[in-house]
Design an enzyme around this catalytic site. Structure first.
Site, short mmCIF file in Angstrom:
data_model
loop_
_atom_site.label_atom_id
_atom_site.label_comp_id
_atom_site.label_asym_id
_atom_site.label_seq_id
_atom_site.Cartn_x
_atom_site.Cartn_y
_atom_site.Cartn_z
N GLU A 126 -63.99 45.12 -59.70
CA GLU A 126 -64.48 46.34 -60.36
C GLU A 126 -63.39 47.30 -60.83
OE1 GLU A 126 -67.33 47.89 -57.51
OE2 GLU A 126 -68.58 46.11 -57.66
N GLU A 236 -72.89 37.65 -57.65
CA GLU A 236 -73.72 38.57 -56.84
C GLU A 236 -75.12 38.71 -57.44
OE1 GLU A 236 -71.70 42.32 -56.17
OE2 GLU A 236 -69.76 41.33 -55.87
O1 9MR Z 1 -74.14 44.54 -50.43
C1 9MR Z 1 -73.10 45.42 -50.06
C2 9MR Z 1 -73.66 46.58 -49.24
O2 9MR Z 1 -74.13 46.11 -48.00
C3 9MR Z 1 -72.59 47.64 -49.05
O3 9MR Z 1 -73.18 48.78 -48.43
C4 9MR Z 1 -71.99 48.02 -50.38
C5 9MR Z 1 -70.90 49.06 -50.22
O4 9MR Z 1 -70.26 49.33 -51.43
O5 9MR Z 1 -71.46 46.87 -51.00
C6 9MR Z 1 -72.45 45.94 -51.33
O6 9MR Z 1 -71.91 44.86 -52.06
C7 9MR Z 1 -71.32 45.20 -53.31
C8 9MR Z 1 -70.19 44.24 -53.56
O7 9MR Z 1 -69.28 44.26 -52.48
C9 9MR Z 1 -69.46 44.56 -54.84
N1 9MR Z 1 -70.37 44.65 -55.96
C10 9MR Z 1 -71.56 45.48 -55.77
C11 9MR Z 1 -72.28 45.06 -54.49
C12 9MR Z 1 -73.58 45.84 -54.33
O8 9MR Z 1 -73.33 47.20 -54.20
#
Ligand code: 9MR
Length: 325
Positions: A126, A236
């Site tokens: 990102e 994802e």
């Molecule tokens: O699914 C993840 C969630 O449990 C966390 O709280 C969050 C914190 O930023 O991150 C989520 O996963 C993310 C991923 O690492 C990067 N892309 C976006 C995903 C969804 O927010």
């Protein structure tokens, strides 16, 4: 459950089918995960703050739980993630002079520990700007704040030097099919690769909702990334049942919406199959509806039903559309 076809088996001539998991989902849905998925990603457990919250203090229990499950069942993993503005402890940004050295140590320690099981790392996550018409980079990333754009090439050089040869080195981002952001991602990767290939794979996160992005936008994005010579991982995937700016109180869990949801899942997997020569893996971001991060996002307390399985581990209509070919 035995009569239900395995997703991974059904797609064995196409690409890996993955899921984001964590120690809780493994404990609860271990059999379901073993049956349907042949790639696993730690949802949070391999992130920087999870494995090295303090300088030199490594905490591997949760990541090890997932990695050991993967090892015991012979399921390869995607590593997520090294360089990100999120879930990264402040300490690494406090001393510019040691930040790269610390990042390299982190990659050696974490990459080394899981080298036997991880086939791809999201080296950078990102880093592109969401907004059109300005800098292509996310300026509010502390990595950008310290080093400007040079941190991107540096991170991939480091990963290439440190990780086992053959590990896929991935640049991973969301809104990846939006034409403006897509073109920024492509420009960023071109600059990283301008003296030789470092990024070999683009991670299309694919946090989508029915009809958005359009099927044409998805095809165009895949074609443009592939034209750069990049391998593609869908990293994802989930399909929210909600409209983006849904009015509070909207009744969303309707048969009509469920049908749109199922149809969209069927359509996007048909696209993935069409581009199978470019796609190595398709990972769903969670296992069952209730384990998805979308519950409570972006509206606190609001549930979602974004995945292929119910909380009882039953396949949904979307599942049947995905295997209907
Ligand atoms: O699914 C993840 C969630 O449990 C966390 O709280 C969050 C914190 O930023 O991150 C989520 O996963 C993310 C991923 O690492 C990067 N892309 C976006 C995903 C969804 O927010």
């Amino acid at each position: 459950m035995s009569e239900i076809v395995s997703l991974a088996e059904k797609y064995k001539d196409y690409f890996k089918i993955g899921a984001a998991v964590n120690p809780r989902s493994i404990a609860k849905y271990g059999d379901l995960i073993k049956k349907h998925f042949n790639s696993l990603t730690c949802e949070n457990e391999m992130k920087f703050i999870s494995v090295q919250p303090e300088r030199g203090v490594f905490t591997f229990d949760a990541a090890d739980t997932v990695a050991n499950f993967a090892r015991e069942n012979g399921i390869p993993m995607r590593g997520h993630t090294f360089v990100w503005h999120g879930q990264t402890p402040r300490w690494i940004f406090e001393d510019k002079d040691s930040a790269y050295e610390e990042l390299a140590k982190h990659m050696e320690t974490v990459g080394g520990r899981y080298a036997d099981i991880v086939y791809a790392w999201d080296v950078v996550n990102e880093a592109a700007n969401d907004a059109d018409g300005g800098n292509i980079y996310r300026e509010r990333s502390p990595w950008y704040g310290l080093f400007g754009e040079s941190y991107l090439k540096e991170a991939f050089k480091m990963a290439k030097r440190i990780l086992p040869a053959g590990t896929k080195l991935v640049y991973n981002d969301y809104n990846e099919s939006n034409p403006g952001k897509r073109d920024r991602i492509i420009e960023m990767i071109r600059r990283i690769n301008d003296e030789g290939i470092l990024v070999d794979t683009v991670g299309m996160q694919s946090h989508w909702r029915p009809g958005s992005p359009s099927l044409d936008m998805i095809c165009e994005a895949i074609e443009k990334y592939a034209a750069e010579g990049l391998r593609i991982h869908i990293t994802e995937l989930d399909v929210s049942m909600h409209e983006w700016n849904e009015a509070p109180g909207t009744v969303w869990d309707t048969p009509e919406r469920a049908e749109e949801h199922a149809k969209y899942y069927g359509d996007i997997f048909a696209i993935f199959r069409k581009y199978k020569d470019h796609i190595d893996s398709v990972t769903l971001w969670g296992v069952t509806d209730g384990t998805s991060w979308l519950n409570g996002f972006p509206v606190r307390g609001r549930p979602d039903k974004a995945l292929l399985f119910t909380d009882d581990g039953m396949p949904k209509e979307a599942f049947y559309r995905v295997i209907d070919f």
